[in-house]
Design a protein around this motif. Structure first.
Motif, mmCIF file in Angstrom:
data_model
loop_
_atom_site.group_PDB
_atom_site.id
_atom_site.type_symbol
_atom_site.label_atom_id
_atom_site.label_comp_id
_atom_site.label_asym_id
_atom_site.label_seq_id
_atom_site.Cartn_x
_atom_site.Cartn_y
_atom_site.Cartn_z
ATOM 1 N N PHE A 113 0.827 -1.209 0.000
ATOM 2 C CA PHE A 113 0.000 0.000 0.000
ATOM 3 C C PHE A 113 0.861 1.258 0.000
ATOM 4 O O PHE A 113 0.492 2.273 -0.602
ATOM 5 C CB PHE A 113 -0.945 -0.004 1.206
ATOM 6 N N ASN A 114 2.010 1.183 0.663
ATOM 7 C CA ASN A 114 2.934 2.311 0.665
ATOM 8 C C ASN A 114 3.476 2.560 -0.741
ATOM 9 O O ASN A 114 3.504 3.699 -1.226
ATOM 10 C CB ASN A 114 4.087 2.014 1.627
ATOM 11 N N GLY A 115 3.878 1.477 -1.406
ATOM 12 C CA GLY A 115 4.365 1.600 -2.777
ATOM 13 C C GLY A 115 3.286 2.063 -3.733
ATOM 14 O O GLY A 115 3.547 2.826 -4.674
ATOM 15 N N ALA A 116 2.052 1.613 -3.481
ATOM 16 C CA ALA A 116 0.937 2.023 -4.343
ATOM 17 C C ALA A 116 0.687 3.522 -4.238
ATOM 18 O O ALA A 116 0.474 4.203 -5.246
ATOM 19 C CB ALA A 116 -0.325 1.249 -3.976
ATOM 20 N N LEU A 117 0.719 4.062 -3.015
ATOM 21 C CA LEU A 117 0.518 5.504 -2.838
ATOM 22 C C LEU A 117 1.595 6.286 -3.576
ATOM 23 O O LEU A 117 1.301 7.267 -4.274
ATOM 24 C CB LEU A 117 0.531 5.861 -1.349
ATOM 25 N N GLN A 118 2.836 5.843 -3.442
ATOM 26 C CA GLN A 118 3.926 6.546 -4.110
ATOM 27 C C GLN A 118 3.795 6.446 -5.626
ATOM 28 O O GLN A 118 4.018 7.425 -6.347
ATOM 29 C CB GLN A 118 5.267 5.972 -3.657
ATOM 30 N N SER A 119 3.407 5.266 -6.122
ATOM 31 C CA SER A 119 3.245 5.081 -7.572
ATOM 32 C C SER A 119 2.101 5.930 -8.117
ATOM 33 O O SER A 119 2.219 6.539 -9.186
ATOM 34 C CB SER A 119 2.984 3.603 -7.887
ATOM 35 N N VAL A 120 0.992 5.950 -7.395
ATOM 36 C CA VAL A 120 -0.157 6.753 -7.824
ATOM 37 C C VAL A 120 0.227 8.224 -7.893
ATOM 38 O O VAL A 120 -0.066 8.921 -8.873
ATOM 39 C CB VAL A 120 -1.355 6.554 -6.865
ATOM 40 N N PHE A 121 0.918 8.687 -6.866
ATOM 41 C CA PHE A 121 1.304 10.096 -6.842
ATOM 42 C C PHE A 121 2.312 10.415 -7.941
ATOM 43 O O PHE A 121 2.182 11.425 -8.647
ATOM 44 C CB PHE A 121 1.891 10.467 -5.478
ATOM 45 N N ASN A 122 3.319 9.550 -8.097
ATOM 46 C CA ASN A 122 4.318 9.785 -9.149
ATOM 47 C C ASN A 122 3.679 9.808 -10.528
ATOM 48 O O ASN A 122 4.048 10.608 -11.392
ATOM 49 C CB ASN A 122 5.400 8.702 -9.097
#
Length: 400
Positions: free
Chosen positions: A227-236
């Motif tokens: 979920f942490n990686g998903a948030l960063q990917s979505v934002f990027n």
């Protein structure tokens, strides 16, 4: 070469490789987003394009991760950096008429190479380092990665100010991966022995999966990292979309660049304190509140604050989960474990950037995508974070 020299050299080379890898990855991501943003203003289209690469990961990540646990990862890294250099230069040869579909195909290949690079790098740490230096070197890797991120922001600023040909982002990124070829060649690895008789990909995956689901702490660390990686990917993936909505002419983009650098610096500082569970909890809560404000009103100020907090939050949380997982599990399962993590993050990325973005588009509230991913991380962290902390302290079951 004695063990001290072996350790010292790898402790220097690994952070340098991570620095240049992050430098190149950010340039590729931002450059690609700028290229695609020129062709569409629809958040769903942007989300679909940014998610196509995730589909490739879903189809192959488990197989790749499992196979990497039985190959020479140092040799794999060298070849991957060679392929990345070459494929990043291909878009310069594309005709304008077919540029988008050809670029998407190349982006798929680059994503696959980046996947193998990430799994090989992470999965090889235990083979390149001693147990005593592992946690410290992971911290150094993260900090070096942040320096690479900051350097990439500086490069982005120069490129945006000097050219509107966003393909040059790919050219600069290629140079970073080119240097990594020689750094990977210089890594000293213990003699690798391939298991030719007993290793079976499916059997290995089942074994790793069983370890994940039966270890409460390991399972929690991977889910939070997803979920942490998903948030960063979505934002990027959507950062440029939101900024162009706020500042169509990019006349004040320096505020965004400053916010990104500030977020990286905040993350670098907080990595040193990522074992303080209460601090990570506070970060998740504050970031979610900031995303709520951004959802209500998209301005330069709310965008910049959200940017600082997202990077300041996701970097130490990702580092925390990575250290716990790598230190508490065997070196023979690292790549396969990372592949499960990547698979989960890719599925979540598609869910948010396509599914939630479609709903956000209908409601005409595009920031809903970011808010949903932030709230999801908050709920998961509050629910499972304590299990990871116990696992880190050795109060939960583990596999060595």
């Amino acid at each position: 070469m004695d063990s001290n020299k072996f350790l010292k050299r790898n402790q220097i080379l690994l952070p340098l490789i991570n620095l240049l890898s992050n430098f190149g990855s950010i340039l590729v991501g931002i450059g690609g987003a700028l290229i695609i943003r020129e062709y569409s203003d629809n958040i769903v289209v942007n989300g679909l394009i940014s998610s196509i690469s995730s589909l490739a990961l879903i189809l192959s990540v488990l197989f790749i991760g499992s196979r990497l646990d039985n190959v020479d990862k140092r040799c794999t890294l060298i070849w991957i950096y060679i392929f990345l250099c070459l494929f990043l230069l291909l878009p310069f040869t594309f005709p304008q008429k077919y540029f988008v579909p050809l670029y998407i195909l190349v982006d798929l290949c680059i994503t696959m190479f980046s996947l193998v690079e990430g799994l090989s790098f992470t999965g090889n740490l235990k083979s390149l380092l001693t147990d005593n230096s592992l946690e410290k070197t992971i911290n150094y890797n993260s900090i070096a990665g942040l320096i690479g991120n900051i350097a990439s922001v500086a490069a982005i600023a120069v490129l945006i100010l000097t050219t509107r040909n966003y393909l040059y982002f790919l050219l600069v990124a290629s140079s970073g991966f080119f240097i990594n070829i020689f750094l990977a060649l210089a890594l000293h690895q213990r003699h690798f022995v391939k298991d030719k008789n007993n290793f079976k990909t499916i059997t290995h995956l089942i074994k790793v999966w069983h370890e994940i689901i039966t270890s409460k702490g390991l399972r929690a660390s991977i889910i939070i990292a997803m979920f942490n990686g998903a948030l960063q990917s979505v934002f990027n993936g959507l950062m440029i979309y939101f900024w162009k909505t706020i500042d169509p002419a990019y006349s004040q983009v320096y505020w965004l660049l400053l916010a990104v650098i500030s977020g990286f610096l905040l993350g670098a500082v907080l990595i040193r304190f990522d074992n303080r569970f209460w601090l990570l909890c506070a970060l998740v809560i504050i970031t979610t509140l900031a995303l709520s404000v951004f959802f209500l009103k998209q301005t330069i100020a709310t965008m910049c604050i959200s940017t600082v907090l997202i990077y300041g939050e996701t970097l130490p949380i990702g580092n925390w989960c990575s250290k716990v997982r790598i230190k508490r599990t065997s070196k023979n399962v690292q790549s396969a474990q990372s592949s499960f993590l990547q698979l989960g993050s890719s599925l979540l990325n598609i869910f948010f950037t396509v599914g939630i973005s479609a709903i956000a588009n209908v409601l005409q509230r595009p920031a809903l995508t970011l808010l949903a991913s932030g709230i999801s991380l908050l709920l998961v962290f509050v629910t499972l974070g304590i299990n990871v902390q116990k696992y880190r302290l050795g109060k939960s079951n583990s596999f060595n």
